[in-house]
Design an enzyme around this catalytic site. Structure first.
Site, PDB file in Angstrom:
ATOM      1  N   ASP A 105       0.885  -1.168   0.000  1.00  0.00           N
ATOM      2  CA  ASP A 105       0.000   0.000   0.000  1.00  0.00           C
ATOM      3  C   ASP A 105       0.919   1.213   0.000  1.00  0.00           C
ATOM      4  O   ASP A 105       1.539   1.533   1.005  1.00  0.00           O
ATOM      5  CB  ASP A 105      -0.889  -0.042   1.251  1.00  0.00           C
TER       6      ASP A 105
ATOM      7  N   LYS B 233       2.952  11.283  -3.335  1.00  0.00           N
ATOM      8  CA  LYS B 233       1.934  10.612  -4.148  1.00  0.00           C
ATOM      9  C   LYS B 233       1.042  11.625  -4.865  1.00  0.00           C
ATOM     10  O   LYS B 233       0.531  11.361  -5.951  1.00  0.00           O
ATOM     11  CB  LYS B 233       1.091   9.722  -3.241  1.00  0.00           C
TER      12      LYS B 233
ATOM     13  N   GLU C 255      -7.215   0.626  -4.747  1.00  0.00           N
ATOM     14  CA  GLU C 255      -7.242   0.537  -3.281  1.00  0.00           C
ATOM     15  C   GLU C 255      -8.579   0.021  -2.732  1.00  0.00           C
ATOM     16  O   GLU C 255      -8.586  -0.887  -1.892  1.00  0.00           O
ATOM     17  CB  GLU C 255      -6.902   1.904  -2.675  1.00  0.00           C
TER      18      GLU C 255
ATOM     19  N   ASP D 121     -13.109   5.389   2.985  1.00  0.00           N
ATOM     20  CA  ASP D 121     -11.685   5.481   3.319  1.00  0.00           C
ATOM     21  C   ASP D 121     -11.378   6.876   3.840  1.00  0.00           C
ATOM     22  O   ASP D 121     -11.242   7.832   3.078  1.00  0.00           O
ATOM     23  CB  ASP D 121     -10.859   5.172   2.052  1.00  0.00           C
TER      24      ASP D 121
END
Lengths: 107, 619
Positions: free
Chosen positions: B25, B86, B185, B207
């Protein structure tokens, strides 16, 4: 004739079985393969075969077939850490030689 | 000796043939790596027993620090300590400038459109920074599993486009990792809970991380997770909960709101500790300076209510975008540390009318799902036939005459996939064709995103429409695209691997999708008009060419004047937007040129026959 587990190994097996949600116990065995002739088997057991022998160690069932027992008699299954790596180790008094990695052996 | 893991019944690996594979991850704030051990997906800790690796890299003159040390240095050495990289993956310099205000780095332009961050070690691309994080995880995994990795499954947000996925894959390659697959994800989280093995149905993945919130609505059909809708808020997370508590504390303690950075940091630490304590305790005592007080769950719930309301609103919107009703959602998976807050679980449960899944550690669930998938892809699960598939987030296609987008592979098609379509030349004697690769849902090229262009050259000269050009789109299991074009008669071929230089922002993707629904009617009309215009232009060109060749010879002045007049009419109408009028006029032009066309054909046959023996012709 007997097979045993250390407490650490038994604990880890118990936790794995719980996480998996099913299973009678753990199977130890040998099969003919590998660079030194024989290799260990370490598997969950869902169904016992009629000829299986069952030992118990710290409340956890250790299951083995009679043929494998002759190669593994007196073996103690241990759970250890080496650096970051962790896993099971067969302390098998019958082994005469094993390959460098220890994944296969000879009696 | 090698340490063994427990295998499933009958599946003990051959010696030396255990295929080690991990799931990673690669998060905005934190990253982690997990693997299957004794039948269970397990996170792999570092030597200090820490599972989480902060996604932070610090460049020093003589080395690289990754993780906790780099985070600690972020305040003292902000220019060389890269966090949240990211957010920059697969982005162009222009996109990054928009984010610029939040980022302290010095950006420099490189050879490509990629932004580079100027550090003490020189210019670093986001891909290199990510590779440094992945390298640490790879080394940890190899030390933990006692051998070389066959490969890794790396997770990416569902809304990542091709550029961002490609950047992630490049980073992995740079880190010495073989990417078995990139996995969405939310899909990974669903896999971790074994939902891919369950009944078919709709799943919601909620999330809530430290700084971002994502909601994904997935539909599982025959082992395939299809992303129905994604949504969220890129500036909503647990950090905002801390700020809410800190604000309350300032009020309660009668502090001045403009604290110096050190005091602010301390205050947020106190707030964060209180938030975490309230996960298990009903109330908690806070102390800051001389002040101390009590915060209970109900008060905390009230403080975060506005934040929570924002996330729930995004959930409702995503459900609506997915074209389903709230009660059709059959499971809700909680991901991200902030979903530990009891009020968050409760509110999400109320919204969907069912208890969310929270058994797995919400910080680890994505990596665990990736580990399960990695193990299967590495070939360690005999008898597992069904491999999880993913889908293409936005349709892929190419530009056709008139600036229209022709879809070759539709959105939500499962990958890997290869689709081909035949196209032809538009003009007589055309020897090259430009292939413009597009991604998006709209009908007009200008509303879609351009991924790449390439040219097919060396087509033998033929009349318009005679050449057969097969364009094949191939998307591999990671969602990456290659396009090839081949003229079937001559076999000339050209192809391109789509490596777009920069991508779309998350909000742009969401906007593109929403636009496509909102403008469906307009788009259809626009397409019809363009098609009619293109047809008119083609007809005009054909007639013009015929007139140039045989007009003098086969037409008298009157006939010629009629044709010229109708052509002029069509030209004028084609510039307008009346689809019906263009179509009618095009038909009229065909009618008035019918006789001319017939005469040309006769003349052509006569010319071909002149001076030949009968037997020659019969042959």
């Amino acid at each position: 004739m007997a097979i045993s587990m250390t407490e650490a190994a038994a604990q880890h097996v118990r936790r794995s079985l719980e996480g998996r949600g099913k299973g009678e116990g753990i199977r130890l065995g040998v099969r003919t393969t590998g660079c030194s002739g024989l290799a260990y088997v370490l598997e969950f057991v869902d169904e016992l075969a009629p000829e299986d022998l069952v030992f118990e160690s710290f409340g956890v069932k250790v299951i083995i077939d009679p043929k494998s027992l002759s190669y593994l008699d007196g073996t103690e299954l241990d759970f250890t850490r080496e650096g970051l790596n962790e896993g099971f180790k067969f302390n098998n008094p019958n082994v005469r030689s094993e390959c460098g990695c220890g994944e296969s052996f000879n009696v | 000796m090698a340490l063994l893991q427990i295998a499933e019944p009958g599946q003990s690996p051959q010696p030396h043939q255990r295929r080690l594979a991990v799931g990673i991850d690669l998060g905005t704030t934190n990253s982690l790596v997990a693997a299957m051990r004794s039948g269970l997906a397990t996170p792999l800790p570092d030597a200090q027993g820490r599972v989480i690796l902060p996604s932070a890299v610090r460049y020093l003159a003589d080395g690289v620090e990754v993780g906790h040390a780099a985070v600690a240095a972020a305040a003292s050495d902000p220019l060389n300590s890269i966090i949240s990289v990211k957010r920059l993956m697969g982005r162009g310099l222009a996109d990054v400038k928009q984010l610029g205000a939040q980022l302290p780095y010095r950006f420099v332009a490189g050879d490509s459109q990629m932004p580079f961050i100027d550090t003490v070690q020189g210019a670093k691309s986001p891909v290199e920074v990510s590779a440094d994080i992945l390298r640490v995880l790879r080394e940890r995994a190899e030390a933990s599993l006692g051998g070389q990795l066959v490969g890794a499954v790396i997770t990416v947000p569902a809304y990542f486009d091709d550029a961002q996925r490609q950047a992630t894959k490049d980073a992995a390659r740079l880190a010495g990792l073989n990417v078995l697959r990139l996995l969405n994800e939310p899909t990974a989280a669903a896999v971790a809970y074994g939902l891919d093995k369950g009944a078919e149905g709709v799943v919601a993945i909620y999330d809530l991380g430290g700084g971002t919130f994502d909601i994904s609505i997935l539909r599982l059909t025959r082992g395939v997770f299809e992303v129905l809708a994604t949504g969220g808020d890129s500036a909503l997370g647990g950090d905002d909960f801390d700020h809410a508590i800190a604000g309350w504390l300032i009020e309660q303690a009668g502090l001045s709101a403009d604290l110096d950075p050190g005091a602010q940091r301390h205050l947020l630490q106190v707030a964060c500790a209180a938030k975490e304590a309230l996960t298990d305790a009903d109330s908690v005592t806070l102390a800051y300076g001389d002040w101390s007080g009590t915060l209970d769950r109900a008060q905390f719930a009230a403080l975060i209510e506005p934040l929570l309301a924002r996330s729930l609103k995004a959930c409702r919107r995503a459900v609506r975008d997915a074209g389903i009703e709230l009660d059709e959602v059959e499971a809700v998976v909680m991901v991200g540390g902030s979903t530990r807050v009891p009020r968050v679980r409760e509110a999400v449960g109320e919204l969907f009318g069912r208890t969310p899944l929270t058994d797995l550690d919400p910080d680890q669930v994505v990596a665990l799902g990736a580990a399960i998938q990695a193990d299967a892809l590495a070939g360690n699960q005999q008898g597992e036939e069904l491999l999880l598939l993913d889908v293409i987030p936005l349709s892929l296609g190419l530009e056709t005459m008139g600036g229209l987008m022709e879809k070759v592979i539709a959105r939500n098609t499962t990958i890997p996939v290869a689709r081909g379509q035949e196209f032809t030349t538009y003009k007589d004697g055309q020897t090259a064709m430009m292939i413009h690769v597009l991604q998006g849902e709209r009908e007009l090229v200008s509303d879609c995103r351009s991924l790449a262009r390439f040219e097919l050259r060396g087509i033998p000269p033929m009349v318009a429409g005679a050449a057969k050009i097969r364009v094949t789109y191939q998307v591999d299991a990671d969602g990456l695209l290659s396009v090839s074009a081949r003229e079937l008669g001559s076999g000339v071929e050209a192809s391109i691997q789509v490596k777009p230089s920069y991508g779309l922002s998350d909000s742009e993707i969401a906007r593109m999708l929403q636009d496509s629904f909102a403008h469906a009617g307009d788009d259809k009309a626009a397409r019809a008009l363009r098609e009619q215009q293109v047809e008119a232009e083609r007809l005009l060109e054909v007639v013009q060419a015929a007139l140039a060749a045989d007009g003098e010879r086969l037409l008298d002045a009157e006939e010629r004047a009629v044709i010229d007049h109708e052509m002029q009419q069509l030209r004028e109408l084609a510039a307008g937007s009346d689809v019906g009028a263009i179509e009618r006029q095009a038909r009229r032009l065909s009618q008035v040129t019918d006789a001319f066309a017939a005469r040309r054909m006769d003349a052509g046959i006569k010319a071909a026959l002149t001076g030949r023996q009968l037997n020659e012709i019969e042959e």
